[in-house]
Write a protein that holds these residues in place. Structure first.
Motif, PDB file in Angstrom:
ATOM      1  N   LYS A  25       1.593  16.660   2.165  1.00  0.00           N
ATOM      2  CA  LYS A  25       0.010  16.776   2.000  1.00  0.00           C
ATOM      3  C   LYS A  25      -0.684  15.705   1.195  1.00  0.00           C
ATOM      4  N   ALA A  26      -0.157  15.455   0.197  1.00  0.00           N
ATOM      5  CA  ALA A  26      -0.862  14.491  -0.637  1.00  0.00           C
ATOM      6  C   ALA A  26      -0.792  13.060  -0.085  1.00  0.00           C
ATOM      7  N   ALA A  27       0.406  12.553   0.272  1.00  0.00           N
ATOM      8  CA  ALA A  27       0.706  11.446   0.861  1.00  0.00           C
ATOM      9  C   ALA A  27      -0.055  11.292   2.185  1.00  0.00           C
ATOM     10  N   THR A  28      -0.022  12.202   3.046  1.00  0.00           N
ATOM     11  CA  THR A  28      -0.714  12.023   4.363  1.00  0.00           C
ATOM     12  C   THR A  28      -2.087  11.899   4.129  1.00  0.00           C
ATOM     13  N   ASN A  29      -2.796  12.845   3.402  1.00  0.00           N
ATOM     14  CA  ASN A  29      -4.217  12.684   3.050  1.00  0.00           C
ATOM     15  C   ASN A  29      -4.695  11.177   2.664  1.00  0.00           C
ATOM     16  N   LYS A  30      -3.693  10.741   1.656  1.00  0.00           N
ATOM     17  CA  LYS A  30      -3.932   9.577   0.933  1.00  0.00           C
ATOM     18  C   LYS A  30      -4.132   8.545   2.147  1.00  0.00           C
ATOM     19  N   CYS A  31      -3.030   8.567   2.693  1.00  0.00           N
ATOM     20  CA  CYS A  31      -2.905   7.368   3.846  1.00  0.00           C
ATOM     21  C   CYS A  31      -3.876   7.631   4.935  1.00  0.00           C
ATOM     22  N   THR A  37      -6.966   8.598   4.410  1.00  0.00           N
ATOM     23  CA  THR A  37      -8.483   8.104   3.798  1.00  0.00           C
ATOM     24  C   THR A  37      -8.355   6.556   3.729  1.00  0.00           C
ATOM     25  N   ILE A  38      -7.085   5.914   3.302  1.00  0.00           N
ATOM     26  CA  ILE A  38      -7.022   4.347   3.477  1.00  0.00           C
ATOM     27  C   ILE A  38      -7.095   3.865   4.871  1.00  0.00           C
ATOM     28  N   LEU A  39      -6.861   4.666   5.889  1.00  0.00           N
ATOM     29  CA  LEU A  39      -6.766   4.042   7.326  1.00  0.00           C
ATOM     30  C   LEU A  39      -8.385   4.215   7.708  1.00  0.00           C
ATOM     31  N   GLN A  40      -9.024   5.377   7.222  1.00  0.00           N
ATOM     32  CA  GLN A  40     -10.437   5.435   7.504  1.00  0.00           C
ATOM     33  C   GLN A  40     -11.293   4.380   6.788  1.00  0.00           C
ATOM     34  N   ARG A  41     -10.843   3.883   5.628  1.00  0.00           N
ATOM     35  CA  ARG A  41     -11.810   2.716   5.193  1.00  0.00           C
ATOM     36  C   ARG A  41     -11.339   1.509   5.368  1.00  0.00           C
ATOM     37  N   ARG A  42     -10.343   1.325   6.208  1.00  0.00           N
ATOM     38  CA  ARG A  42      -9.577   0.005   6.602  1.00  0.00           C
ATOM     39  C   ARG A  42     -10.188  -0.398   7.634  1.00  0.00           C
ATOM     40  N   GLU A  92       0.724  -1.225  -0.267  1.00  0.00           N
ATOM     41  CA  GLU A  92       0.120  -0.023  -0.121  1.00  0.00           C
ATOM     42  C   GLU A  92       0.963   1.067  -0.052  1.00  0.00           C
ATOM     43  N   ALA A  93       1.956   1.341   0.769  1.00  0.00           N
ATOM     44  CA  ALA A  93       2.797   2.494   0.881  1.00  0.00           C
ATOM     45  C   ALA A  93       3.377   2.725  -0.643  1.00  0.00           C
ATOM     46  N   GLU A  94       3.859   1.439  -1.405  1.00  0.00           N
ATOM     47  CA  GLU A  94       4.357   1.763  -2.671  1.00  0.00           C
ATOM     48  C   GLU A  94       3.328   2.347  -3.543  1.00  0.00           C
ATOM     49  N   ASP A  95       2.064   1.816  -3.430  1.00  0.00           N
ATOM     50  CA  ASP A  95       1.147   2.341  -4.305  1.00  0.00           C
ATOM     51  C   ASP A  95       0.516   3.870  -3.985  1.00  0.00           C
ATOM     52  N   VAL A  96       0.544   4.310  -2.844  1.00  0.00           N
ATOM     53  CA  VAL A  96       0.509   5.630  -2.323  1.00  0.00           C
ATOM     54  C   VAL A  96       1.553   6.370  -2.725  1.00  0.00           C
ATOM     55  N   THR A  97       2.581   6.167  -2.742  1.00  0.00           N
ATOM     56  CA  THR A  97       3.854   6.727  -3.258  1.00  0.00           C
ATOM     57  C   THR A  97       3.864   7.025  -4.814  1.00  0.00           C
ATOM     58  N   GLN A  98       3.635   5.897  -5.429  1.00  0.00           N
ATOM     59  CA  GLN A  98       3.625   6.068  -6.947  1.00  0.00           C
ATOM     60  C   GLN A  98       2.513   7.195  -7.249  1.00  0.00           C
TER      61      GLN A  98
END
Length: 185
Positions: free
Chosen positions: A80-86, A88-93, A49-55
């Motif tokens: 900001k983009a990375a933190t927000n994406k992470c 969002t993933i954590l909220q859905r998980r 997931e970290a690789e996907d978010v980074t890409q």
């Protein structure tokens, strides 16, 4: 293009805005590991997931470069983009415990003394597990401040909250981490 460490961020961003792929590649090389490490720690060691978010962050950055008004703000935009994406993933998980083997954090362990290195590795594993237990907003604030050296004001801007809220989250995170890490002192 020479040593990319000598070219300032604003110049690279300006060149990349003019669709110079070499300049953008240098930006990616400069920030990719930092963004990946942030994502890895925020996502509880889920490397895929970290690789996907980074890409995704860098693909989005390439597409949205013209929208960045201040060339010096590129790294802040990435964080900001990375933190927000992470977040969002954590909220859905669903709440699950993904165990981090501590390799990323253990890079700072003491070399040369196997006993101390082993204890340091175990402490890093304990810290990684303790970080997983923090609520995502606290984890984000703590990582951005303590690992990535961002200011309170910048973190507040990145997370769209107040500096006082950031200070509170960091203080709570520090207190919780200090409690968990007592055996390692």
């Amino acid at each position: 293009m020479g040593d990319f460490a000598e070219i300032d961020e604003a110049t690279l961003v300006a060149r990349a805005k003019n669709r110079d792929p070499a300049s953008f590649e240098l930006l990616v090389r400069r920030y990719q590991r930092r963004i990946y490490t942030l994502c890895l720690r925020m996502l509880n060691g889920a490397s895929g997931e970290a690789e996907d978010v980074t890409q995704d962050v860098f693909v989005t950055a390439w597409r949205r470069l013209p929208e960045i008004r201040c060339n010096e703000a590129f790294s802040s935009w990435l964080y900001k983009a990375a933190t927000n994406k992470c977040l969002t993933i954590l909220q859905r998980r669903k709440p699950t415990a993904v165990l981090d083997d501590g390799r990323e954090l253990a890079e700072t362990s003491i070399e040369g003394d196997p006993g101390r290195a082993a204890a340091g590795t175990e402490a890093m594993k304990a810290l990684a597990l303790a970080l997983q237990q923090l609520p995502p907003p606290q984890r984000a604030c703590w990582l951005l401040r303590e690992v990535h050296g961002r200011s309170y004001n910048e973190i507040a801007e990145l997370l769209e909250t107040s500096p006082a809220a950031v200070r509170g989250r960091i203080a709570r995170a520090r207190a919780e981490l200090a409690e968990v890490m007592k055996p390692w002192r």
